[in-house]
Design a protein around this motif. Structure first.
Motif, mmCIF file in Angstrom:
data_model
loop_
_atom_site.group_PDB
_atom_site.id
_atom_site.type_symbol
_atom_site.label_atom_id
_atom_site.label_comp_id
_atom_site.label_asym_id
_atom_site.label_seq_id
_atom_site.Cartn_x
_atom_site.Cartn_y
_atom_site.Cartn_z
ATOM 1 N N THR A 17 -45.326 -1.730 2.630
ATOM 2 C CA THR A 17 -45.454 -2.348 3.939
ATOM 3 C C THR A 17 -44.330 -2.088 5.045
ATOM 4 O OG1 THR A 17 -47.277 -3.043 3.724
ATOM 5 C CG2 THR A 17 -46.473 -4.092 5.619
ATOM 6 N N LEU A 18 -44.219 -1.483 5.421
ATOM 7 C CA LEU A 18 -42.129 -1.755 6.330
ATOM 8 C C LEU A 18 -41.800 -3.383 7.021
ATOM 9 C CD1 LEU A 18 -39.952 0.623 6.775
ATOM 10 C CD2 LEU A 18 -40.988 0.609 9.877
ATOM 11 N N ILE A 19 -41.013 -4.215 6.588
ATOM 12 C CA ILE A 19 -41.117 -5.490 7.092
ATOM 13 C C ILE A 19 -39.341 -5.719 6.946
ATOM 14 C CG2 ILE A 19 -42.776 -6.062 5.486
ATOM 15 C CD1 ILE A 19 -41.230 -7.628 3.864
ATOM 16 N N LYS A 20 -39.228 -6.179 8.273
ATOM 17 C CA LYS A 20 -37.475 -7.073 8.230
ATOM 18 C C LYS A 20 -37.672 -8.439 7.066
ATOM 19 C CE LYS A 20 -35.988 -4.132 11.279
ATOM 20 N NZ LYS A 20 -34.977 -3.347 11.555
ATOM 21 N N PHE A 21 -36.265 -8.813 7.647
ATOM 22 C CA PHE A 21 -36.157 -9.558 6.726
ATOM 23 C C PHE A 21 -36.531 -11.014 7.046
ATOM 24 C CE2 PHE A 21 -33.924 -13.829 5.008
ATOM 25 C CZ PHE A 21 -33.011 -13.182 3.881
ATOM 26 N N ASN A 22 -36.817 -11.220 8.997
ATOM 27 C CA ASN A 22 -37.250 -12.757 8.639
ATOM 28 C C ASN A 22 -38.838 -12.745 8.187
ATOM 29 O OD1 ASN A 22 -38.099 -10.693 10.699
ATOM 30 N ND2 ASN A 22 -38.753 -12.072 12.208
ATOM 31 N N ASP A 23 -39.691 -10.598 8.221
ATOM 32 C CA ASP A 23 -40.982 -11.361 7.836
ATOM 33 C C ASP A 23 -40.856 -11.817 5.967
ATOM 34 O OD1 ASP A 23 -42.615 -10.013 9.817
ATOM 35 O OD2 ASP A 23 -40.959 -7.908 9.294
ATOM 36 N N PHE A 24 -40.186 -10.950 5.438
ATOM 37 C CA PHE A 24 -39.558 -11.548 3.852
ATOM 38 C C PHE A 24 -39.739 -12.444 3.956
ATOM 39 C CE2 PHE A 24 -36.597 -12.937 1.044
ATOM 40 C CZ PHE A 24 -36.892 -12.250 -0.321
ATOM 41 N N GLU A 25 -38.752 -13.416 4.572
ATOM 42 C CA GLU A 25 -39.307 -14.824 4.732
ATOM 43 C C GLU A 25 -40.478 -15.722 4.898
ATOM 44 O OE1 GLU A 25 -34.533 -16.364 6.131
ATOM 45 O OE2 GLU A 25 -35.595 -15.470 7.777
#
Length: 154
Positions: A17-25
């Motif tokens: 799943t492609l995510i951005k850092f805010n998604d990781f947070e």
């Protein structure tokens, strides 16, 4: 019949799943009693791929427990097809995310201020137990299981 079964098995294969850092947070800061084992890795990193089966073993061992393995790939976005092929070939069952952030200096310190930027690294967190450990190293299976047990409070 064989082609039909093959198509069905391919369509249900695990994908990143492609995510951005805010998604990781959001993924890493859930306020619950689950222990999250978060591994940063890449397909081009030899120590990363060497230790990856250990994370899969932990994922399988704790499947019925409140332990969640998250594999955060640092491969480039344009390499997602190769990453997905790797996931399928190696039969990875843990949740795999491709972190689509090329400016590492903007977010590495947010993961841990001691992180040099090298991989593999692992973050083990359990917010309910106020447990957080950061490991900038590769693991043996025994070391990883011990770290997970500590994170679970056992």
């Amino acid at each position: 019949m064989i082609i039909c079964c093959l198509l069905i098995s391919v369509s249900f294969a695990q994908q990143a799943t492609l995510i951005k850092f805010n998604d990781f947070e959001k993924l890493s800061s859930k306020q619950n009693d689950t222990t999250y084992v978060i591994n940063f890795w890449a397909t081009w990193c030899k120590p990363c791929v060497t230790e990856l089966p250990h994370f899969e073993e932990v994922n399988k061992k704790y499947a019925s427990e409140k332990v969640k393995v998250l594999l955060i790939s640092l491969d480039f976005k344009k390499q997602i097809e190769g990453l997905n092929n790797y996931i399928t070939t190696k039969k990875i069952q843990s949740d795999v995310y491709l972190l689509d952030e090329i400016n590492y200096n903007k977010w590495i310190d947010k993961v841990d201020s001691t992180w040099s930027g090298a991989i593999p690294v692992t973050l083990i967190v359990n917010h309910e137990k106020k447990y957080r450990r950061f490991y900038e190293k590769d693991f043996t299976l025994e070391e990883l299981e011990k770290a997970v047990e500590e994170g679970r409070g056992n």
